[in-house]
Write an enzyme that holds these catalytic residues in place. Structure first.
Site, PDB file in Angstrom:
ATOM      1  CB  THR A  20      46.553  39.254  32.813  1.00  0.00           C
ATOM      2  OG1 THR A  20      47.706  39.970  33.482  1.00  0.00           O
ATOM      3  CG2 THR A  20      47.205  37.951  32.043  1.00  0.00           C
ATOM      4  CB  THR A  51      52.200  37.305  36.585  1.00  0.00           C
ATOM      5  OG1 THR A  51      51.737  36.542  37.678  1.00  0.00           O
ATOM      6  CG2 THR A  51      52.847  36.393  35.806  1.00  0.00           C
ATOM      7  CD  GLU A  60      46.814  44.259  39.141  1.00  0.00           C
ATOM      8  OE1 GLU A  60      46.826  43.076  38.596  1.00  0.00           O
ATOM      9  OE2 GLU A  60      46.928  44.223  40.776  1.00  0.00           O
ATOM     10  CG  ASN A  88      44.907  42.487  42.777  1.00  0.00           C
ATOM     11  OD1 ASN A  88      45.160  41.758  42.301  1.00  0.00           O
ATOM     12  ND2 ASN A  88      45.351  43.807  42.577  1.00  0.00           N
TER      13      ASN A  88
END
Length: 408
Positions: free
Chosen positions: A150, A189, A271, A403
């Site tokens: 993702t 996740t 991230e 995010n």
């Protein structure tokens, strides 16, 4: 302890009798992992009380069945907290079972992506079909790994091999994860899929996976948020001809290594992250204390930002250990920062005495080390004989950007 295995190529298709592939078209993707013969399976899942439909479905399937053949996973949608989500999870499994010509109760499933959005099943099932079309490709393992990404920056895959009585056993894995990583998976996740060709009982495989998970995925932190979808599966198809009872220690060591490598890849890909942080706490009174202290270090937002800026503010390490709940004596503990890729180490605190201060060579060396991309923190509590290593990363501007725009 010397490692009794070697690293090999192939990921989940390195063990005998496994195929895989994946396909992704922009936002949505799907991956398949398939055993050509019957396999036993084990799984560990998120302990979040808000959990995805595939988690609920697969927990039930694992309890009620002993034979498994496949794993199907989709990316782009978490299939969590949505109307009709269980029906969509069942449809995903049904599609995989139809293509592979196996019973639905022999398929485990997983999803990752945005929570609270209806699954676009027409797109997802098409991606499953596309993954199925080319399961013999040479790069099928990497395709499967890429298909479940993702916000990941790179695919995560590893495999190892060891020998018992002149026979080779292999363990391979793929994983995804970059944000929302603070698993606590019992009996992740973040998704992890592992295959092996060892002959092993369901009970033994479950126990081995739980032990490996406790030393790996459950020690990994990116941002401190636990996902609704965290899952790790292992399929074992016995094709090596070697029984687990003949190599318990070797297998458990290799499985833990594979799990740790995948966990470290996940936190390295946090991230916006640029640095892998390994925090090892020695000399704890209990294993629980060692874990509390090491996890507190890699969870600390102040420390994450300090590593991002290469700021040797070691007081934040001391504070994180101090509030972790672990037993310690502030008059008798050590703090060391080192470079994982070399032998460089800076002793910051020794037996409770400050060594590094403004202008000292130790503080300057610590700053140099913190500019590296793989950094280790060592804390010796001098309270007992237990230890634990946790894995984390730095935290920078890119994390906020990713995010703040995730669903837009």
């Amino acid at each position: 302890m010397a490692e009794n295995f070697v690293v090999v190529d192939g990921g989940v298709v390195a063990p005998k009798g496994f195929k895989s592939n994946g396909h992704k078209d922009r936002k949505y993707g799907a991956a398949l992992i398939y055993s050509e013969t019957d396999a036993v399976a084990a799984g560990v899942f998120t302990t979040n009380k808000v959990f995805a439909h595939p988690v609920a479905l697969s927990k039930d399937v694992l309890v009620n069945n002993n034979v498994f053949r496949a794993i199907v996973a989709n990316s782009g949608n978490a299939n969590c907290f949505t109307k009709g989500g269980m029906e969509d999870a069942e449809l995903l499994v049904k599609k995989a079972a139809e293509l592979l010509k196996i019973p639905e109760n022999q398929v485990l499933s997983a999803s990752t992506g945005v929570i609270g959005r209806k699954m676009p099943m027409d797109i997802i099932t098409l991606e499953v079909e596309r993954a199925f079309e080319n399961m013999d490709l040479e790069n099928s393992n990497e395709n499967a790994s890429k298909a479940i990404m993702t916000t990941d920056a790179f695919p995560k895959t590893v495999a190892v091999e060891f020998e018992v009585k002149d026979k080779k056993i292999r363990i391979g894995g793929i994983a995804k994860g970059a944000g929302m990583i603070a698993p606590n998976m019992l009996h992740a996740t973040m998704l992890g899929f592992i295959t092996t060709d060892i002959e092993i009982s369901k009970e033994d495989l479950t126990n081995s996976l739980q032990k490996a998970t406790d030393e790996s995925f459950n020690n990994a932190v990116v941002d401190g948020d636990m996902s609704t979808n965290d899952t790790v599966y292992v399929l074992a198809n016995a094709q090596s001809g070697v029984k687990y009872t003949d190599c318990k220690d070797e297998f458990d060591e290799a499985l833990t290594y594979v799990s740790k490598e995948l966990a470290k890849m996940i936190v390295s890909d946090g991230e916006g992250a640029k640095k892998l942080i390994e925090a090892t706490v020695y000399g704890a009174e209990t294993k629980e204390d060692a874990k509390k202290a090491s996890m507190s270090i890699v969870r600390s937002l102040l420390l994450k930002t300090a590593f991002f800026g290469a700021d040797p503010n070691w007081g934040r390490i001391a504070a994180a250990v101090g509030y972790s709940g672990a037993e310690m004596d502030m008059a008798n503990f050590d703090i060391i920062i080192g470079d994982i890729s070399s032998e460089k180490q800076a002793i910051l605190v020794k037996a409770g005495e400050q060594i590094a201060d403004c202008g000292t060579p130790e503080l300057k060396l610590a700053e140099e080390i913190m500019k590296e991309d793989k950094i280790k923190i060592i804390v010796d509590l001098k309270m007992g004989s237990f230890e634990n290593t946790a894995f984390g990363c730095d935290l920078g501007y890119e994390y906020v950007k990713i995010n703040s725009e995730y669903t837009t």
